[in-house]
Design an enzyme around this catalytic site. Sequence first.
Site, short mmCIF file in Angstrom:
data_model
loop_
_atom_site.label_atom_id
_atom_site.label_comp_id
_atom_site.label_asym_id
_atom_site.label_seq_id
_atom_site.Cartn_x
_atom_site.Cartn_y
_atom_site.Cartn_z
N HIS A 3 -20.22 -13.69 6.84
CA HIS A 3 -20.51 -14.15 8.21
C HIS A 3 -19.32 -13.79 9.09
O HIS A 3 -18.19 -14.18 8.81
CB HIS A 3 -20.76 -15.65 8.24
CG HIS A 3 -22.14 -16.03 7.82
ND1 HIS A 3 -22.76 -17.19 8.20
CD2 HIS A 3 -23.04 -15.35 7.06
CE1 HIS A 3 -23.98 -17.23 7.68
NE2 HIS A 3 -24.17 -16.13 6.99
N TYR A 28 -23.28 -25.10 14.83
CA TYR A 28 -22.69 -26.44 14.95
C TYR A 28 -23.11 -26.97 16.32
O TYR A 28 -22.78 -26.36 17.34
CB TYR A 28 -21.17 -26.38 14.90
CG TYR A 28 -20.61 -26.05 13.52
CD1 TYR A 28 -20.28 -27.05 12.62
CD2 TYR A 28 -20.39 -24.72 13.13
CE1 TYR A 28 -19.74 -26.76 11.38
CE2 TYR A 28 -19.85 -24.42 11.87
CZ TYR A 28 -19.53 -25.45 11.01
OH TYR A 28 -19.00 -25.16 9.77
N PRO A 84 -16.56 -33.05 6.23
CA PRO A 84 -17.16 -31.74 5.90
C PRO A 84 -17.16 -30.74 7.06
O PRO A 84 -17.36 -29.55 6.83
CB PRO A 84 -18.59 -32.09 5.49
CG PRO A 84 -18.86 -33.42 6.11
CD PRO A 84 -17.55 -34.12 6.17
N LYS A 87 -13.85 -27.35 4.55
CA LYS A 87 -12.54 -27.06 3.98
C LYS A 87 -12.32 -27.62 2.57
O LYS A 87 -11.34 -27.28 1.91
CB LYS A 87 -11.43 -27.60 4.91
CG LYS A 87 -11.31 -26.83 6.21
CD LYS A 87 -10.93 -25.39 5.96
CE LYS A 87 -11.06 -24.51 7.17
NZ LYS A 87 -11.31 -23.10 6.83
N TYR A 131 -10.80 -21.55 10.88
CA TYR A 131 -12.09 -21.60 10.19
C TYR A 131 -12.11 -20.62 9.01
O TYR A 131 -12.61 -20.94 7.93
CB TYR A 131 -13.23 -21.28 11.18
CG TYR A 131 -14.60 -21.63 10.63
CD1 TYR A 131 -15.18 -22.87 10.90
CD2 TYR A 131 -15.31 -20.73 9.85
CE1 TYR A 131 -16.42 -23.21 10.39
CE2 TYR A 131 -16.56 -21.06 9.33
CZ TYR A 131 -17.11 -22.29 9.61
OH TYR A 131 -18.34 -22.63 9.10
C1 PHB Z 1 -22.88 -26.49 4.18
O1 PHB Z 1 -23.48 -25.40 4.15
O2 PHB Z 1 -23.16 -27.39 3.40
C2 PHB Z 1 -21.80 -26.66 5.18
C3 PHB Z 1 -21.41 -25.60 5.95
C4 PHB Z 1 -20.44 -25.75 6.90
C5 PHB Z 1 -19.85 -26.99 7.08
C6 PHB Z 1 -20.21 -28.06 6.29
C7 PHB Z 1 -21.20 -27.91 5.32
O3 PHB Z 1 -18.91 -27.13 8.04
#
Ligand code: PHB
Length: 388
Positions: free
Chosen positions: A72, A200, A292, A296, A383
């Site tokens: 990505h 997000y 989450p 990380k 990130y």
């Molecule tokens: C997930 O795919 O479970 C996931 C991805 C990004 C995040 C948190 C969880 O920031």
Amino acid sequence: MRTQVAIIGGGPSGLILSQLLMRAGIATVVLERQSREHVLGRIRAGVLERGTVELLRRAGVSARLDREGILHEGTNLSTVNGMFRVDFRARIGEVVTVYGQTEVTRDLYAAQDALGATIVDEAADVALHDLDTDAPFVTWRKDGAEHRIEADYIAGCDGFHGPSRQAIPAAKRTEYERVYPFGWLGVLSRTRPAAGELIYANHPRGFALASMRNPQLSRYYVQVPLTDRVEDWSDAAFWDELRRRLPPEVAEGMETGPAIEKSIAPLRSFVTEPMRWGRLFLAGDAAHIVPPTGAKGLNLAASDVHYLSEALIAAFGGDRAVLDHYSDRALNRIWGAMRFSWWMTSILHRFPGQTDFDQKIQEAELYQLETLESAQAAMARNYTGLPY
Ligand code: PHB
Ligand code: APR
């Protein structure tokens, strides 16, 4: 029984460590409380930094990841004013790899089996002894019998609830903590991901995240009050709520289906310092927890294990001084990720009691991210992973 490094916990931290040490000719024994089936059934995040992918390559467990991992080059952020993208490749020349932690764990067990690793599952009442002496040992029970193993070093890779951190005298550790007043309700479904990259979403009804595992498997989350129970959320209610919080153009075309897994996780930031006591070294969730947001958790476990494996390999090669720097080196990077996951959490969620002022600050943060290349570069760097 005797070994060079006794590893408590057979999650990603313990297994990557065992794999790296064994490949360097160091003997290990892994003690895991749960059955292997249980460990392999856990669903966790799925975004890997380049450093994590490189570590897994060095550990010899990347064949499937290199084939199936999806690169990505950026991520989407959605606000009431629409959606925008942060382009990691364009800003800093980096990418992340989408590949589930469940798959990482599966690959690690397969690789460890191939090396003939000793992984004791269903080890009950694991206890650590004489850590501040030159002869530490670990005891446990299995199949009604008592067992004991002596080791040169002990690695506490047993997650947030394991016994290793508690084995450090309370007076010798300092704990830092922030508990967030909401949780994430997560759903895994066999559906096409809503978009090509993650979204997000900051929404007046609360945060939402559209993520994925592969082209047929999606992972979604919505922010919920901590008082909600997973039984209160039917699949239909979940999809309705998610659709409301995602941009309308995404929600319209989104494929939905039965939840394969549905759970609520609380959000917490936690660090214990130092990560060493005598011959015990902590790594991964045993020493720290991140919310989450930003994914990380596994990536920090990987950098801990990178530093710890290097230090242990040096120590067995005769240079014990490197062990003295493990905790500081690991913590320096941990606090960077602590800051980032706290920041992402704070700009994307609705907090109970959030004032109009707080709201305006959140909007200003997101506007900077949308319009300033320098803000995007800082986010992209954090990130995709701070340097090791
Ligand atoms: C997930 O795919 O479970 C996931 C991805 C990004 C995040 C948190 C969880 O920031
Ligand atoms: N004895 C032996 N093993 C234990 C004990 C115990 N008393 N208590 C816990 N464990 C095991 C757990 O069953 C688990 O398999 O330790 C392991 C710890 O694994 P994780 O919690 O996954 O932690 P870690 O390996 O540090 O991985 C960090 O992976 O699981 C995610 O959220 C976590 O993303 C983070 C990353």
